[in-house]
Design an enzyme around this catalytic site. Structure first.
Site, PDB file in Angstrom:
ATOM      1  N   GLY A  64       0.820  -1.218   0.000  1.00  0.00           N
ATOM      2  CA  GLY A  64       0.000   0.000   0.000  1.00  0.00           C
ATOM      3  C   GLY A  64       0.853   1.265   0.000  1.00  0.00           C
ATOM      4  CE1 TYR A 175      -5.370  -0.032   6.593  1.00  0.00           C
ATOM      5  CE2 TYR A 175      -5.916  -1.500   4.774  1.00  0.00           C
ATOM      6  CZ  TYR A 175      -5.142  -1.199   5.879  1.00  0.00           C
ATOM      7  OH  TYR A 175      -4.156  -2.054   6.279  1.00  0.00           O
TER       8      TYR A 175
END
Ligand code: NAP
Ligand code: SF4
Length: 681
Positions: A64, A175
């Site tokens: 990420g 997230y």
């Protein structure tokens, strides 16, 4: 083209219109810890990803990458990917991958951590802290939302400029994007909250802005939580609605995820059955027309092939299996699946490292993420090497040395290779450990290691015909000095696990380390292992795969089968039992034992064992546990005798594994030490 002889679905190309994936094997996104290291980290990542590309994987998703400061999982000196300056670093990675395999695709994952960010100023749809992050995020203003959309678009544009073939937007796991979707984390009263249409607005706006930024001929993968494993997660109807909207908003591929990080259901550890969640992707696939990726516990090519053949997905994501063996795809392609170093889902060197902020690697492959410094080059001249002990340390050393061209003889006192792994694989939920033994057995054959089983080595019997001698004789179990320790009801963990002694109805386990927990799991367990049976797994963790209530778990009570046995797990330390277990899996061990009614007692002083059981003192109170079996799991001591005797007589004697350091009879350290020693011969 004729179908592939071994895995016809896995090795069929996937046409995306503007480009084609060479096969259905995806290396899923994994944070490596190299991302934060700046130029040196990118050089290492280039080698790491290029090796996987050369190994035949069809597409790679990077770890990420934050699109702006607020989104960072950890504050980094080099900051998010928000400027042209970082393009050359990323270029190094994409160039290396495309040079290694021009038809391998690599996509950058764009991750906005939202309330999970450890940045100075975390943001979220509402000011609600995640249970995993003490910082309360700031509620995003309209300006924040507009700026964040622009930041996603800029990051995607930079990714394209850096040579990536696509991006993945992570819209799951707790997230930022996923927190807009759920009522519990999005309590806004404006157009970004309220109805489900409104709650979907931000994630879909991100996707549209990214698509606009990169144009049509660029892969955009969107990852959704197909099941959050939380009672207040999404309903099935919402998942389908989101899926259809994501498709309409321009995603090329949809990836399915099955967890929010705070969920109380294991989804990737070794106690999870292989491909346990693929049926959820399969249901969603029937509703959509873009290709779908499934993931989680797909660790061998036959598992991936079955998932694809059953129509459950278009692409199989395998992250950790690519850490364990960069040549996974090539070996499968060439019909050499028995040579694959299988990911055993232990999490010990990958997720546990990421969790602790250490560079990720792999327990069974210490080269992972260390490709620029640990290499097994052909030996300049073949040496004769004796390795004594065929546990993980000895096996790793023997096989690596032989692979480099040395003449290796491996001595093992017992009748089988594997050492403590032979105990681990008998624990329900740890069956995968058998794969590592299978791998080493095959490597012994392939690299011509001479294996001498049932051969105990004494200093005088080894002879002088060796250039190097490696002592990897392991450990012996510690016998604590407790009055009555020689009582007939007392046994060692080896006897209990191997079943050479009968375990009674009421059991005390002395020592609550990794092995104490394993033994408690074994003796409290009844019925088939959940790791081998998806229905048992679903019952044990309260998941309804077919009915798909909210989050997959709402209203479903876990039902656990337990042995007709009372179990006490004891330790001397006053700290909570299980405190020292691994960060990403320890909670599953504790919860599983709690649900089976195992009594976990800390702060025990062992006063004695006799016909009436074991007597302990806790908090100044003396207590007798009326057990009929005591299993000792009180750690180990090194077996250094052979090493000391050999080192006194000759040069070139090396000590590795538990024989070197018993307090850490830890396969991760043992394999790493064995490989590194062999790399230097
Ligand atoms: P361990 O983790 O060191 O635990 C030993 C236990 O025995 C401790 O709970 C210790 O706690 C107790 N103990 C130590 N000396 C004692 C004494 N003289 N009398 C009574 N109790 C004593 O060792 P292990 O359980 O044998 O595991 C060894 C290694 O195997 C671990 O370090 C781990 O690397 C590996 N392993 C890991 C897992 C896993 O789940 N990841 C599973 C199995 C094995 P108190 O002193 O507080 O009583
Ligand atoms: Fe798999 Fe364990 Fe290696 Fe992680 S450390 S990749 S879980 S074998």
């Amino acid at each position: 083209m004729a179908p592939h002889p071994h895995y016809p679905h896995l090795f069929s190309p996937l046409d995306l219109g503007f480009t084609q994936l060479r096969n259905r094997i995806l290396m899923g996104s994994m944070h490596t810890g190299l991302e934060e290291m700046g130029p040196e980290g990118f050089e290492r990542m280039a080698a790491y990803y290029a090796e996987r590309a050369a190994g035949g994987v069809g597409m790679i998703i990077t770890g990420g990458t934050a699109p702006n400061r607020a989104s960072e999982l950890a504050a980094t000196p080099y900051g998010p990917f928000d400027s042209e300056e970082q393009v050359p670093w990323h270029r190094q990675v994409t160039d290396a991958v495309h040079a290694a395999a021009p038809d391998c695709h690599i996509c950058l994952q764009i991750l906005h951590a939202g309330p999970l960010a450890r940045s100075e100023d975390p943001v979220a749809p509402s000011a609600i802290a995640s249970p995993l992050n003490p910082r309360v995020p700031r509620e995003m203003t309209e300006d924040d939302i507009e700026q964040t959309l622009a930041d996603f678009a800029r990051c995607a544009r930079l990714a394209k400029a850096a040579g990536y073939d696509g991006v993945e937007i992570i819209g799951s796991a707790g997230y930022l994007l996923s927190t807009f979707l759920l009522e519990k984390t999005n309590q806004r009263g404006d157009r970004w909250g309220g109805s489900y249409e409104n709650r979907m607005r931000f994630p879909l706006a991100v996707l549209r802005r990214v698509r606009e930024a990169v144009g049509d001929d660029f892969i955009v993968i969107y990852r959704i939580a197909a099941m959050e494993m939380m009672a207040d997660g999404s309903s099935w109807e919402e998942v389908v609605q989101l899926g259809k909207a994501v498709e309409a908003a321009g995603a090329t591929i949809m990836s399915t995820h099955f967890v929010w990080h705070q969920a109380q259901v294991p989804t990737i550890s070794t106690r999870v059955p292989r491909a346990a969640f693929a049926s959820v992707t399969g249901r969603l696939r029937r509703e959509l027309s873009i290709p779908l990726i499934t993931s989680n516990r797909i660790n061998m090519p036959d598992v991936a092939e079955r998932v694809l053949a059953d129509g459950l997905a278009d692409i199989t994501s395998m992250g950790r299996p690519m850490l364990a063996d960069p040549e996974f795809a090539r070996k499968a392609d060439e019909g050499r699946a028995d040579e694959i170093n299988t990911c055993i889902a232990c999490n010990q060197a990958c997720l546990d490292h990421a969790f602790r902020g250490k560079i990720v690697s792999c327990l069974v492959n210490p080269r992972a993420c260390h490709e620029t410094e640990l290499n097994y080059t052909p030996a300049a001249s073949a040496r004769r090497i004796a390795v004594v002990g065929a546990g993980p340390a000895g096996l790793a050393c023997a096989v690596t040395a032989a692979q480099r061209g040395h003449a290796v003889t491996l001595f093992e006192a017992s009748g089988e290779i594997g050492g403590h792994f032979n105990l681990a694989l008998r624990i329900p939920g740890k069956e995968e450990f058998a794969e590592t033994i299978r791998y080493y057995r095959r490597m012994i054959e392939l690299h011509g290691v001479e294996l001498r089983l049932n051969t105990a080595v004494a200093p005088e019997s080894l002879g002088d015909d060796w250039d190097e001698v490696v002592v990897a004789t392991g450990v012996h179990a510690r016998t604590p000095a407790i009055p009555g320790i020689d009582h007939p009801m007392v046994m060692g963990y080896r006897e209990a696990i191997m079943g050479t002694r009968e375990v009674g109805r009421c059991v005390a386990i002395i020592g609550a380390g990794g092995i104490g927990f394993d033994v408690a799991e074994l003796v409290s367990h009844a019925g088939p292992s959940a790791a081998l049976d998806i229905d048992v797994f679903a019952r044990e963790w309260g998941i309804d795969f077919a009915g798909h209530p909210r989050g997959g778990v709402a209203g479903v009570q876990p039902v656990v089968e337990r042995a007709d046995r009372e179990v006490f797990l004891l330790q001397r330390k006053p700290t909570k039992v299980g405190k020292g277990l691994a960060p990403t899996t320890g909670w599953t061990h504790k919860l599983a034992l709690k649900r089976r009614g195992v009594h976990m007692l800390a702060g025990c002083e062992y006063l004695g064992i006799d016909d009436g059981g074991i007597t302990i003192r806790r908090d100044d109170a003396v207590q007798r546990l009326p057990v009929d079996t005591v299993i000792v799991c009180a750690g180990q001591e090194s077996t250094r005798d052979l090493y000391d005797a050999l080192a006194a007589r000759r040069e070139g004697v090396h000590l590795i594994g538990g024989a070197d350091l018993a307090v850490e009879i830890d396969a991760k350290r043992a394999i790493d030490q064995g490989c590194r020693l062999a790399a230097g011969f």
